[in-house]
Design a protein around this motif. Structure first.
Motif, PDB file in Angstrom:
ATOM      1  N   THR A  82      60.353 -33.338   2.078  1.00 20.40           N
ATOM      2  CA  THR A  82      60.037 -32.071   2.745  1.00 20.40           C
ATOM      3  C   THR A  82      60.939 -30.918   2.314  1.00 20.40           C
ATOM      4  OG1 THR A  82      61.302 -32.483   4.774  1.00 20.40           O
ATOM      5  CG2 THR A  82      59.000 -33.224   4.756  1.00 20.40           C
ATOM      6  N   PHE A  99      61.150 -27.556   0.066  1.00 20.90           N
ATOM      7  CA  PHE A  99      60.141 -26.604  -0.376  1.00 20.90           C
ATOM      8  C   PHE A  99      60.681 -25.676  -1.452  1.00 20.90           C
ATOM      9  CE2 PHE A  99      59.252 -27.596   4.048  1.00 20.90           C
ATOM     10  CZ  PHE A  99      57.891 -27.845   4.035  1.00 20.90           C
ATOM     11  N   GLU A 151      56.011 -28.865  -2.271  1.00 22.73           N
ATOM     12  CA  GLU A 151      56.755 -29.665  -1.291  1.00 22.73           C
ATOM     13  C   GLU A 151      56.954 -31.062  -1.858  1.00 22.73           C
ATOM     14  OE1 GLU A 151      56.381 -31.314   3.297  1.00 22.73           O
ATOM     15  OE2 GLU A 151      54.767 -30.122   2.461  1.00 22.73           O
TER      16      GLU A 151
END
Length: 183
Positions: A148, A150, A144
């Motif tokens: 934010t 991923f 991450e």
């Protein structure tokens, strides 16, 4: 003054190597003989995830008529980090515990836009629960970044047991004739 069409709001990806887009200019009397130059650039850095660049253009035609326009560019980070899982591997069981005392090694990860490296976490560990002679462990890792975003990767570890058992025989011993051996 010249007729100017400034570029609309643009959104570009962080690290994409963008450049300002000059406005479209038309002048009835001067045609293409106009001077288009950047008057000022202002950058508002809200975070590593959003940066806004304001560009003021100064346009002068061949008769000295002047007009201005502004361009706005949002630089965003919506690209996931890069995570590089370890290659699938086979590990010899050591007999100390399930998995043979093997410990997972986190993969490496990087991100082009964030000032800090991505955080790497082990988010899944599935064991085939078969005989301990051929245990298969599937690891799922997640990286991450600071915005934010991923990224995931998976690696497979096979725990095998190809070593024969250790047999400890008693040392040579003598038995009295007529006495039965005590095996």
């Amino acid at each position: 003054p010249p007729v100017v069409t400034c570029p609309g709001l643009q959104t570009v990806q962080c690290g994409s190597g963008w450049s300002p887009t000059p406005p479209a200019v038309f002048d009835v009397c001067c045609g293409a003989s106009v001077n288009v130059m950047i008057q000022s650039i202002f950058t508002n850095v809200t975070s590593s995830c959003l940066e806004t660049v304001f560009i003021d253009w100064h346009i002068t035609d061949c008769n000295g008529n002047v007009t201005n326009c502004s361009e706005v560019i949002n630089i965003v980070d919506t690209t996931p980090p890069v995570i590089l899982c370890n290659s699938n591997q086979t590990v010899q069981c050591s007999g100390t515990a399930a998995g043979g005392g093997w410990t997972p090694t986190p993969p490496s990860a990087f991100d082009a836009c964030c000032p800090t490296p991505p955080v790497v976490s082990l988010v899944g560990m599935i064991t085939n629960s078969s005989a301990p002679c051929n245990e298969v462990i599937t690891l799922t890792w997640m990286a991450e970044d600071c915005c934010t975003n991923f990224a995931y990767c998976t690696e497979v570890v096979t725990i095998t047991d190809t070593n024969p058992p250790v047999l400890n025989c008693k040392p040579f011993s003598q038995i009295e004739c007529g006495a039965g051996p005590n095996w």
